[in-house]
Design a protein around this motif. Structure first.
Motif, short mmCIF file in Angstrom:
data_model
loop_
_atom_site.label_atom_id
_atom_site.label_comp_id
_atom_site.label_asym_id
_atom_site.label_seq_id
_atom_site.Cartn_x
_atom_site.Cartn_y
_atom_site.Cartn_z
N LYS A 143 11.07 -10.26 11.22
CA LYS A 143 11.21 -11.71 11.12
C LYS A 143 9.84 -12.32 10.87
O LYS A 143 8.97 -12.33 11.75
CB LYS A 143 11.82 -12.26 12.41
N ILE A 144 9.64 -12.84 9.67
CA ILE A 144 8.36 -13.39 9.28
C ILE A 144 8.60 -14.55 8.32
O ILE A 144 9.49 -14.49 7.46
CB ILE A 144 7.47 -12.31 8.61
N THR A 145 7.82 -15.60 8.48
CA THR A 145 7.98 -16.77 7.62
C THR A 145 7.40 -16.49 6.23
O THR A 145 6.60 -15.57 6.04
CB THR A 145 7.28 -17.97 8.24
N ALA A 146 7.82 -17.31 5.27
CA ALA A 146 7.34 -17.13 3.90
C ALA A 146 5.83 -17.34 3.81
O ALA A 146 5.14 -16.63 3.06
CB ALA A 146 8.07 -18.09 2.97
N GLU A 147 5.29 -18.30 4.57
CA GLU A 147 3.85 -18.56 4.53
C GLU A 147 3.06 -17.37 5.08
O GLU A 147 2.05 -16.95 4.50
CB GLU A 147 3.52 -19.82 5.33
N ASP A 148 3.54 -16.81 6.20
CA ASP A 148 2.85 -15.65 6.78
C ASP A 148 2.93 -14.44 5.86
O ASP A 148 1.97 -13.66 5.73
CB ASP A 148 3.44 -15.31 8.15
N PHE A 149 4.08 -14.27 5.23
CA PHE A 149 4.24 -13.13 4.32
C PHE A 149 3.29 -13.27 3.13
O PHE A 149 2.65 -12.30 2.71
CB PHE A 149 5.69 -13.04 3.84
N GLU A 150 3.19 -14.48 2.57
CA GLU A 150 2.30 -14.69 1.43
C GLU A 150 0.85 -14.48 1.83
O GLU A 150 0.05 -13.88 1.07
CB GLU A 150 2.50 -16.10 0.88
N SER A 151 0.48 -14.94 3.01
CA SER A 151 -0.89 -14.75 3.48
C SER A 151 -1.20 -13.27 3.69
O SER A 151 -2.27 -12.77 3.31
CB SER A 151 -1.08 -15.50 4.80
N MET A 152 -0.26 -12.52 4.26
CA MET A 152 -0.46 -11.09 4.48
C MET A 152 -0.55 -10.34 3.16
O MET A 152 -1.39 -9.44 2.99
CB MET A 152 0.70 -10.53 5.33
N LEU A 153 0.29 -10.72 2.19
CA LEU A 153 0.28 -10.06 0.89
C LEU A 153 -1.05 -10.32 0.17
O LEU A 153 -1.65 -9.39 -0.39
CB LEU A 153 1.45 -10.56 0.04
N ASN A 154 -1.50 -11.55 0.18
CA ASN A 154 -2.78 -11.88 -0.48
C ASN A 154 -3.94 -11.14 0.19
O ASN A 154 -4.87 -10.69 -0.50
CB ASN A 154 -3.01 -13.39 -0.44
N SER A 155 -3.90 -11.03 1.51
CA SER A 155 -4.96 -10.32 2.22
C SER A 155 -4.99 -8.85 1.84
O SER A 155 -6.07 -8.27 1.59
CB SER A 155 -4.77 -10.47 3.73
N ASN A 156 -3.82 -8.24 1.75
CA ASN A 156 -3.76 -6.83 1.35
C ASN A 156 -4.22 -6.64 -0.09
O ASN A 156 -4.89 -5.64 -0.42
CB ASN A 156 -2.33 -6.30 1.52
N ILE A 157 -3.85 -7.58 -0.97
CA ILE A 157 -4.27 -7.47 -2.37
C ILE A 157 -5.79 -7.58 -2.47
O ILE A 157 -6.44 -6.85 -3.22
CB ILE A 157 -3.57 -8.56 -3.21
N ASN A 158 -6.38 -8.50 -1.71
CA ASN A 158 -7.84 -8.64 -1.71
C ASN A 158 -8.53 -7.38 -1.22
O ASN A 158 -9.55 -6.94 -1.77
CB ASN A 158 -8.25 -9.84 -0.85
N ASP A 159 -7.96 -6.77 -0.17
CA ASP A 159 -8.53 -5.51 0.33
C ASP A 159 -8.44 -4.41 -0.72
O ASP A 159 -9.39 -3.63 -0.91
CB ASP A 159 -7.81 -5.08 1.61
N LEU A 160 -7.30 -4.33 -1.40
CA LEU A 160 -7.12 -3.31 -2.43
C LEU A 160 -8.09 -3.53 -3.59
O LEU A 160 -8.70 -2.57 -4.10
CB LEU A 160 -5.68 -3.34 -2.94
N LEU A 161 -8.27 -4.79 -4.01
CA LEU A 161 -9.19 -5.08 -5.10
C LEU A 161 -10.63 -4.75 -4.70
O LEU A 161 -11.43 -4.26 -5.52
CB LEU A 161 -9.07 -6.55 -5.50
N MET A 162 -10.97 -5.01 -3.44
CA MET A 162 -12.32 -4.69 -2.98
C MET A 162 -12.57 -3.18 -2.98
O MET A 162 -13.64 -2.72 -3.42
CB MET A 162 -12.51 -5.25 -1.57
#
Length: 309
Positions: free
Chosen positions: A269-288
């Motif tokens: 159970k996760i809100t859309a805002e939290d999911f988007e924030s988590m996804l963006n954070s993971n993408i930034n880590d992967l790009l780094m």
């Protein structure tokens, strides 16, 4: 070194052994027990890598050999035996004797323990459809190496147009104080796999539709797209089933409802805002990580050029 498991039936006089019985009676007992006895004992779970290794050893067998045998490795608990690995063992057999290279089996197991110390000897396998008199002799050895070992038979000759795979456990039978024999009771066999093994199995299945019987690995993006497509198909099937129940076309099944409820409860159970924030954070880590890897590769290449100069 060939340890003389070279046991001749006519000269062997063990009091607690089925070899004192005739071969025909032995085979009749096995078939009789397989047909009428209920299955008791642990469930045998087999991984695909074990079956692939057994088939490979059968294809590479020595000229004139009718079957191959080997040691099964894995883990056990109160309710199941999980076979995760195996290796073949050289052996020779004729009509009245069998010889197995036990020294080779021990050395292979010692080497395997250095790589996978959690896997222990849980039994042995043999290619073929039935249990033979020689199987009783070999099973005696593995009974000293593992408590209550299992015996796995793999019909690589496809006698019934498919590869029958059966598992057995042995127990003593007979009259106390008289001739005592051994009976093999069939066990339930299930096929399990890790996620990494599932990828290999699916790749092998795709070769069946290829005329050349070959198929290459797909890219990571293609695998993600394929997995997403399968999930979408399953969700479509579930939604269609639920709509049929609500419209009265299909009778509701309580067991299916419980499975669906468990599935829904496992979704985080996760809100859309939290999911988007988590996804963006993971993408930034992967790009780094990707950037640092490319930078390191460029640094190494530049250093090699400077050394040459």
């Amino acid at each position: 070194m060939w340890q003389q498991l070279k046991m001749k039936y006519k000269n062997h006089e063990s009091h607690g052994d089925l070899r004192s019985l005739s071969s025909s009676l032995f085979i009749i007992i096995l078939h009789f027990l397989y047909e009428i006895m209920a299955v008791h004992g642990p469930v045998v779970k087999i991984h695909p890598v074990v079956l692939a290794s057994i088939v490979d050893s059968y294809e590479r067998r020595n000229e004139g050999a009718t079957r191959v045998i080997g040691t099964l490795l894995g883990t056990t608990d109160k309710h199941s035996v999980e076979v995760t690995n195996c290796f073949s063992v050289p052996h020779n057999e004729s009509e009245d004797e069998v010889a197995v290279d036990m020294e080779f089996a021990k050395n292979m197991y010692e080497l395997h323990k250095k790589v996978s110390p959690s896997e222990v000897i849980i039994g042995w396998y043999a290619t073929g459809y039935d249990i033979t008199e020689h199987s009783v002799l070999i099973h005696e050895y593995y009974s000293r190496e593992a408590p209550n070992p299992i015996h796995l038979t793999v019909d690589t000759a496809l006698q019934s147009n498919k590869m029958n795979i059966r598992a057995y456990v042995s127990s003593q039978m007979g009259v106390p104080g008289k001739t005592v024999g051994v009976m093999f009771t069939p066990l339930t066999v299930k096929y399990v796999y890790y996620d990494t093994e599932r990828i290999g199995v699916e790749l092998l299945q795709r070769t069946r539709a290829s005329p050349s019987r070959t198929n290459g690995l797909t890219t990571d993006l293609a695998q993600v797209a394929s997995a997403a497509g399968r999930v979408q198909e399953m969700l479509t099937t579930v939604l269609s089933y639920i709509e049929d129940i609500l419209s009265g076309k299909v009778m509701a099944d309580n067991s299916v409802g419980r499975f669906l409820m468990d599935l829904v409860n496992k979704v985080p159970k996760i809100t859309a805002e939290d999911f988007e924030s988590m996804l963006n954070s993971n993408i930034n880590d992967l790009l780094m990580v990707t950037y640092l890897a490319n930078l390191t590769q460029a640094q190494i290449a530049l250093n090699e050029k400077l050394v040459v100069l």
